[in-house]
Design a protein around this motif. Structure first.
Motif, PDB file in Angstrom:
ATOM      1  N   LYS A 126      -0.738  -2.085  -3.435  1.00 39.75           N
ATOM      2  CA  LYS A 126       0.114  -1.683  -4.551  1.00 39.75           C
ATOM      3  C   LYS A 126      -0.714  -1.325  -5.774  1.00 39.75           C
ATOM      4  O   LYS A 126      -0.283  -0.575  -6.635  1.00 39.75           O
ATOM      5  CB  LYS A 126       1.090  -2.817  -4.905  1.00 39.75           C
ATOM      6  N   SER A 127      -1.914  -1.892  -5.861  1.00 35.56           N
ATOM      7  CA  SER A 127      -2.804  -1.615  -6.988  1.00 35.56           C
ATOM      8  C   SER A 127      -4.168  -1.208  -6.457  1.00 35.56           C
ATOM      9  O   SER A 127      -4.675  -1.793  -5.507  1.00 35.56           O
ATOM     10  CB  SER A 127      -2.950  -2.861  -7.867  1.00 35.56           C
ATOM     11  N   THR A 177      -3.210  11.225  -2.529  1.00 31.97           N
ATOM     12  CA  THR A 177      -3.405  10.539  -3.800  1.00 31.97           C
ATOM     13  C   THR A 177      -4.591  11.139  -4.552  1.00 31.97           C
ATOM     14  O   THR A 177      -5.646  11.374  -3.973  1.00 31.97           O
ATOM     15  CB  THR A 177      -3.682   9.035  -3.564  1.00 31.97           C
ATOM     16  N   ASP A 182       8.148  -1.064   2.228  1.00 33.47           N
ATOM     17  CA  ASP A 182       8.134  -1.126   0.766  1.00 33.47           C
ATOM     18  C   ASP A 182       7.616   0.181   0.167  1.00 33.47           C
ATOM     19  O   ASP A 182       6.415   0.467   0.232  1.00 33.47           O
ATOM     20  CB  ASP A 182       7.244  -2.288   0.318  1.00 33.47           C
ATOM     21  N   PRO A 183       8.481   0.994  -0.471  1.00 35.33           N
ATOM     22  CA  PRO A 183       8.052   2.283  -1.037  1.00 35.33           C
ATOM     23  C   PRO A 183       7.089   2.170  -2.219  1.00 35.33           C
ATOM     24  O   PRO A 183       6.612   3.188  -2.707  1.00 35.33           O
ATOM     25  CB  PRO A 183       9.377   2.926  -1.484  1.00 35.33           C
ATOM     26  N   GLU A 184       6.805   0.958  -2.682  1.00 40.21           N
ATOM     27  CA  GLU A 184       5.838   0.812  -3.783  1.00 40.21           C
ATOM     28  C   GLU A 184       4.404   1.014  -3.313  1.00 40.21           C
ATOM     29  O   GLU A 184       3.504   1.223  -4.120  1.00 40.21           O
ATOM     30  CB  GLU A 184       5.978  -0.561  -4.438  1.00 40.21           C
ATOM     31  N   HIS A 185       4.175   0.958  -1.999  1.00 43.44           N
ATOM     32  CA  HIS A 185       2.856   1.239  -1.443  1.00 43.44           C
ATOM     33  C   HIS A 185       2.721   2.739  -1.221  1.00 43.44           C
ATOM     34  O   HIS A 185       3.654   3.385  -0.746  1.00 43.44           O
ATOM     35  CB  HIS A 185       2.665   0.512  -0.115  1.00 43.44           C
ATOM     36  N   ALA A 186       1.549   3.288  -1.538  1.00 46.94           N
ATOM     37  CA  ALA A 186       1.363   4.741  -1.476  1.00 46.94           C
ATOM     38  C   ALA A 186       1.699   5.326  -0.108  1.00 46.94           C
ATOM     39  O   ALA A 186       2.419   6.327  -0.012  1.00 46.94           O
ATOM     40  CB  ALA A 186      -0.079   5.083  -1.865  1.00 46.94           C
ATOM     41  N   ARG A 193       5.405   4.927   0.596  1.00 43.11           N
ATOM     42  CA  ARG A 193       6.199   5.779  -0.294  1.00 43.11           C
ATOM     43  C   ARG A 193       6.320   7.186   0.285  1.00 43.11           C
ATOM     44  O   ARG A 193       7.403   7.792   0.258  1.00 43.11           O
ATOM     45  CB  ARG A 193       5.560   5.832  -1.682  1.00 43.11           C
ATOM     46  N   TYR A 245       8.641   7.132   3.148  1.00 41.23           N
ATOM     47  CA  TYR A 245      10.011   7.035   2.606  1.00 41.23           C
ATOM     48  C   TYR A 245      10.475   8.396   2.081  1.00 41.23           C
ATOM     49  O   TYR A 245      11.632   8.786   2.286  1.00 41.23           O
ATOM     50  CB  TYR A 245      10.041   5.992   1.497  1.00 41.23           C
ATOM     51  N   THR A 275      17.623   0.571   2.446  1.00 39.44           N
ATOM     52  CA  THR A 275      16.174   0.547   2.255  1.00 39.44           C
ATOM     53  C   THR A 275      15.741  -0.886   1.954  1.00 39.44           C
ATOM     54  O   THR A 275      16.210  -1.491   0.991  1.00 39.44           O
ATOM     55  CB  THR A 275      15.744   1.466   1.100  1.00 39.44           C
ATOM     56  N   ALA A 313      12.609  -3.355   1.163  1.00 37.23           N
ATOM     57  CA  ALA A 313      11.199  -3.490   0.769  1.00 37.23           C
ATOM     58  C   ALA A 313      10.643  -4.802   1.310  1.00 37.23           C
ATOM     59  O   ALA A 313      10.528  -5.799   0.599  1.00 37.23           O
ATOM     60  CB  ALA A 313      11.065  -3.434  -0.747  1.00 37.23           C
TER      61      ALA A 313
END
Length: 343
Positions: free
Chosen positions: A137-138, A160, A195-199, A202, A205, A224, A226
């Motif tokens: 995520k980061s 990315t 989890d769409p917060e991961h590149a 996402r 998704y 959906t 996460a």
């Protein structure tokens, strides 16, 4: 050579083999850039004269370890571990690709490596460079290592924007292929487990959403989920969902095969017909996917091709050459967890 005789030096070994000292050194390291016949000749002479490489001294002279740190960038508070079959698959292919180029693999994870990867791996001479599996995520730790000048390559979402090369599957295409397959076979209420917060997730998704739009099918945001990338989390989620909402979905796009296997187990325990009532598609095509009952339709990522690309781009950095991202093509592998097209 008897024990009383002085130890053969590398220069003397090279002279016996009729090659330069640098060629002899590379031949002993089994460097593929040296002809196999030459490698075998030098290695045979080394055995005959009981010559052994002083690895520590060699590293001090060259300040190169010929080791690459492969870091599993595991998510904090996750239950995903090194035993995940897809991670093992990538690590295995990376090991082969690195060995073929004369490098060893040092396996670690983001918890063990502390926050300062540059100091932990490179300044301490544990490794010459890094391959990071997963953006997470980061990307702070990865970005810090890149800012410190560490040669590195990341397995993640290749679209990315980053100051380092990213190699990964075409996640958007994979998410689209999976969802399109389900819709074409009649699914209308399709759950997305990931989890769409991961590149990477996402983009899968986004492909899932685009397939709905292309088929003019309304998407229910409540479907959906996460969740963590483990079979247990998927099993618990599907079990709880059915208990609270009943069987209010007829298809599942899963972010990994392990997630799919957890969902499959939860459905089978409740005697849900697969693919009669619910169709399931996984992601990664691990070996278990074909062995499950029913066998799992999935999106295959070519990990061998990905590993070779990651190693090539890392070595480009070692040699001062430009390094570039790579998009690895995805393939839909149709098995029994989805309906088959008529012959």
């Amino acid at each position: 050579m008897s024990k009383s005789e002085p130890r053969l030096t590398l220069a003397q070994l090279a002279q016996l083999a009729g090659v330069s000292t640098s060629t002899a050194s590379r031949a002993l390291a089994n460097n593929p850039l040296i002809k196999q016949q030459t490698r075998e000749k030098v290695q045979a002479l080394a055995r005959e004269h009981n010559y052994s490489v002083n690895a520590a001294a060699s590293r001090l002279r060259t300040r190169k370890t010929h080791v690459v740190a492969v870091i599993l960038n595991l998510i904090e508070h996750t239950e995903q571990s090194i035993t995940d079959p897809f991670l093992l698959k990538i690590v295995g292919d990376l090991n082969k690709a690195l060995n073929a180029r004369g490098y060893e693999l040092l396996l670690s994870n983001s918890f063990m490596a502390t926050d300062d990867w540059a100091n932990y791996f490179i300044s301490s001479q544990r490794a010459d460079g890094m391959i990071v599996i997963g953006q997470g995520k980061s990307t702070e730790k990865i970005d810090n290592a890149a800012s410190a000048g560490v040669p590195l390559v990341v397995w993640g979402e290749p679209k990315t924007q980053a100051p380092y090369p990213i190699v990964g599957g075409d996640n958007y295409a994979g998410g689209y292929q999976a969802t399109d397959c389900l819709i074409r076979h009649g699914a209308r209420r399709i759950m997305f487990l990931g989890d769409p917060e991961h590149a990477e997730m996402r983009e899968r998704y986004n492909g899932y959403c685009q397939a709905h739009r292309d088929h003019q099918l309304e998407r229910n945001p409540a479907l959906t989920a996460a969740i963590d990338i483990t079979s247990k989390t998927a099993y618990d989620y599907i079990s709880d969902w059915i208990r609270e909402h009943g069987l209010s979905f007829d298809g599942i796009v899963c972010i990994s095969d392990m997630v799919a296997l957890g969902a499959l187990k939860a459905l089978k325990e409740r005697y849900v017909s697969i693919p009669g009532d619910v169709s399931i598609i996984g992601y990664d095509d691990i070996s278990l996917a074909e062995l499950m009952h029913p066998s799992l339709t999935t999106i295959r990522q070519n990990t061998q091709q990905a590993a070779e690309a990651m190693v090539a781009e890392l070595i480009n950095q070692f040699e001062g050459k430009p390094a570039n991202p790579h998009v690895i093509e995805t393939t839909l592998i149709t098995r029994r967890s989805t309906p088959h097209d008529p012959d």
